[in-house]
Structures are given as C-alpha cells and as structure tokens.
Scaffold this motif. Structure first.
Motif, PDB file in Angstrom:
ATOM      1  N   HIS A 275      10.084  55.820  24.650  1.00 14.53           N
ATOM      2  CA  HIS A 275      10.114  56.631  25.864  1.00 14.53           C
ATOM      3  C   HIS A 275      11.529  56.854  26.382  1.00 14.53           C
ATOM      4  O   HIS A 275      11.699  57.337  27.502  1.00 14.53           O
ATOM      5  N   GLY A 276      12.511  56.495  25.571  1.00  7.30           N
ATOM      6  CA  GLY A 276      13.899  56.760  25.948  1.00  7.30           C
ATOM      7  C   GLY A 276      14.334  56.073  27.234  1.00  7.30           C
ATOM      8  O   GLY A 276      15.161  56.595  27.975  1.00  7.30           O
ATOM      9  N   GLU A 277      13.776  54.915  27.519  1.00  4.04           N
ATOM     10  CA  GLU A 277      14.144  54.241  28.763  1.00  4.04           C
ATOM     11  C   GLU A 277      15.558  53.660  28.660  1.00  4.04           C
ATOM     12  O   GLU A 277      15.877  52.927  27.735  1.00  4.04           O
ATOM     13  N   THR A 278      16.371  54.009  29.639  1.00  4.23           N
ATOM     14  CA  THR A 278      17.748  53.523  29.698  1.00  4.23           C
ATOM     15  C   THR A 278      17.819  52.289  30.594  1.00  4.23           C
ATOM     16  O   THR A 278      16.881  51.992  31.336  1.00  4.23           O
ATOM     17  N   ASP A 279      18.965  51.611  30.554  1.00  3.97           N
ATOM     18  CA  ASP A 279      19.152  50.468  31.446  1.00  3.97           C
ATOM     19  C   ASP A 279      18.939  50.875  32.908  1.00  3.97           C
ATOM     20  O   ASP A 279      18.323  50.133  33.671  1.00  3.97           O
ATOM     21  N   ALA A 280      19.440  52.038  33.275  1.00  2.00           N
ATOM     22  CA  ALA A 280      19.304  52.474  34.680  1.00  2.00           C
ATOM     23  C   ALA A 280      17.825  52.659  35.040  1.00  2.00           C
ATOM     24  O   ALA A 280      17.392  52.303  36.150  1.00  2.00           O
ATOM     25  N   MET A 281      17.051  53.206  34.120  1.00  2.00           N
ATOM     26  CA  MET A 281      15.617  53.384  34.385  1.00  2.00           C
ATOM     27  C   MET A 281      14.917  52.036  34.479  1.00  2.00           C
ATOM     28  O   MET A 281      14.050  51.820  35.334  1.00  2.00           O
ATOM     29  N   VAL A 282      15.299  51.135  33.600  1.00  2.00           N
ATOM     30  CA  VAL A 282      14.673  49.801  33.601  1.00  2.00           C
ATOM     31  C   VAL A 282      15.001  49.088  34.910  1.00  2.00           C
ATOM     32  O   VAL A 282      14.135  48.461  35.538  1.00  2.00           O
ATOM     33  N   LYS A 283      16.239  49.211  35.341  1.00  2.00           N
ATOM     34  CA  LYS A 283      16.653  48.594  36.605  1.00  2.00           C
ATOM     35  C   LYS A 283      15.828  49.167  37.763  1.00  2.00           C
ATOM     36  O   LYS A 283      15.340  48.417  38.623  1.00  2.00           O
ATOM     37  N   ALA A 284      15.657  50.474  37.776  1.00  2.00           N
ATOM     38  CA  ALA A 284      14.889  51.109  38.867  1.00  2.00           C
ATOM     39  C   ALA A 284      13.429  50.640  38.846  1.00  2.00           C
ATOM     40  O   ALA A 284      12.825  50.392  39.900  1.00  2.00           O
TER      41      ALA A 284
END
Ligand code: PGA
Length: 253
Positions: A106-115
């Motif tokens: 799903h292309g989750e980035t560190d920033a998305m994971v943090k959010a």
C-alpha cells in the motif's frame, strides 16, 4: 533478562473465516485462563471482519485484541478504511501499524505510519509500530541506517512505554522460515533502543517493549526471547495454530 513484561502478539494477517477464527481465539483464551501467571501479555490481531466477535470470545480471559491497520483520520470520506476509534469501539486495545506488507502493498511511508500511530494513541489504542530492513538493504550493509530512519520517521509524537511497542521485523525473515540469528536480532534491537533513548530519554526507552517478528516458531522462540533487548514476538504463521502460538507464549516462562 530485563524487567519488561514480554508481549506475545499474533498477527493473523488475511486469514481465517469466522468458524476457524473464533475457534482459534477461544483456544488462545482458554490457554490464557489456564495459565494466568504465565509472565507475558498476549495479543491477537485478527482481520477486521472478526474483531468484534473475537473480542467477545476472549473477554475476561486477559487476552487483548488488536487490529492490523487503521486510517490516520478520525472519520470522513475514506471508502474502505477503518478509523482507530472504530477499532476501539469493536473491542480492540491495540493496532499494528506500518507492517512491511502494508509498506510494500500500500506504499505506506514512515510519515503515514507515524500519522496512523498518532491516530491510534489519540483513540486510546496501543500502537505496535513495525520496522525492518529488506534483504537487499541488509546485503548492502544498510541494516542499521534503515531501521534507525524508520524508527525516527514512524515513532508517534506522544509515544511512551505504555502506549507504544516497536516490532523489528526483518522483511527477509517474514513468512520465509529464515529467522534472524540471535546476534542479528539483538544487534538491531539494541540499535532501536538507543534510538528510542535519543528520542524519549533513557528511562522511557528502558521500559519500552521491542518485539521480534519474522519466522518466530516454537523451536526458536526461547533463544530469541532470552535476548536482552527482545521483549516478545510478533508472530504470523505460528499464530494461526493454538498449540504453536501458545508454545511461544510458554517460552516466556
Ligand atoms: P511470520 O510473520 O511469523 O509468518 O514470519 C510475522 C509477521 O509478519 O508479523
């Protein structure tokens, strides 16, 4: 051995329909009821469709229920997504965020994971934040750099030892039967704890649990769980059978 209480977490991934899933949940709850003094916390993370029913099935047993993902927003026009408060409402106490399969699929980035992790904390859920290097990254000598930057980028603001758990899952060990050696696991866990200390202070970092995940099985659990900075496991394949999952929990004794 540390004085951190180990967490044994089962990640069911996209497995189990209701009959099988409820039998698995009831089996785990039964084992927990029979061994309330086993020195670990136990978490099961079924697919979304089974959360409410599994929460009912394990109620009162001491087994906690978690989800495998949540959305970063509180509510709104996000078709197909699930908010952290909905998970709480369904009976969850925790949610996994940033699993490598979500980062990849799903292309989750560190920033998305943090959010997502911050949304989990805001909803009163414990966040299980996953990090881990790929085989190519390990072979390129980038293991420490990759894990350090994933922890830096994914750790939610407001994280503390009570509301956040880190799971180190080397991608090359997930579902492959190829487990990290105790030395490989300990090296990265120690690095992660140092990174947590830089961010949260040494005292909080010393209390925070760091799980190992990636082909943890009954026959290798004891050696991994005995490592100074390994505080439990995030278990995929072996979490789908009561006997295997519970044998890993028993390795905490
Ligand atoms: P595995 O999965 O135990 O099947 O390797 C672990 C995970 O992906 O959480």
């Amino acid at each position: 051995m540390s004085n951190r209480r180990p967490l044994i977490a089962g990640n069911w991934k996209m497995n189990k329909l209701s009959a099988d899933g409820l039998a698995l949940a009831a089996g785990v709850a039964g084992r927990r009821r029979a061994q309330p003094d086993l020195p670990c916390d136990v978490l099961v993370c079924p697919p979304f469709t089974l959360l409410s029913e599994v929460a009912k099935a394990v109620a009162g047993s001491g087994v906690m229920v978690g989800a495998q993902d949540c959305h970063a927003k509180v509510s709104g026009a996000h078709t197909g997504d699930i908010a952290a408060a909905m998970l709480k409402d369904a009976g969850c106490g925790a949610v996994i965020v940033g699993h490598s399969e979500r980062r990849t699929d799903h292309g989750e980035t560190d920033a998305m994971v943090k959010a997502k992790a911050e949304a989990a904390l805001a909803a009163g859920l414990m966040a299980v934040v996953c990090v881990g290097e790929t085989l190519a990254e390990r072979d390129a000598g980038r293991t420490f750099e990759v894990n350090r930057s994933q922890v830096q980028g994914s750790l939610p603001d407001g994280a503390n030892a009570a509301n956040t758990v880190i799971a180190y899952e080397p991608v090359w060990a997930i579902g492959t039967g190829r487990v990290a050696t105790p030395e490989q696991a300990q090296d990265v866990h120690a690095l992660i704890r140092a990174e947590l200390a830089a961010r949260l202070g040494a005292a909080e970092a010393a209390k925070m649990r760091i799980l190992y995940g990636g082909s943890m099985k009954p026959d290798n659990a004891k050696a991994l769980l005995a490592l100074p900075d390994v505080d439990g496991g995030l278990i995929g394949g072996a979490a789908l059978k009561v006997e295997d999952f519970w044998a890993i929990a028993e390795a905490c004794a």
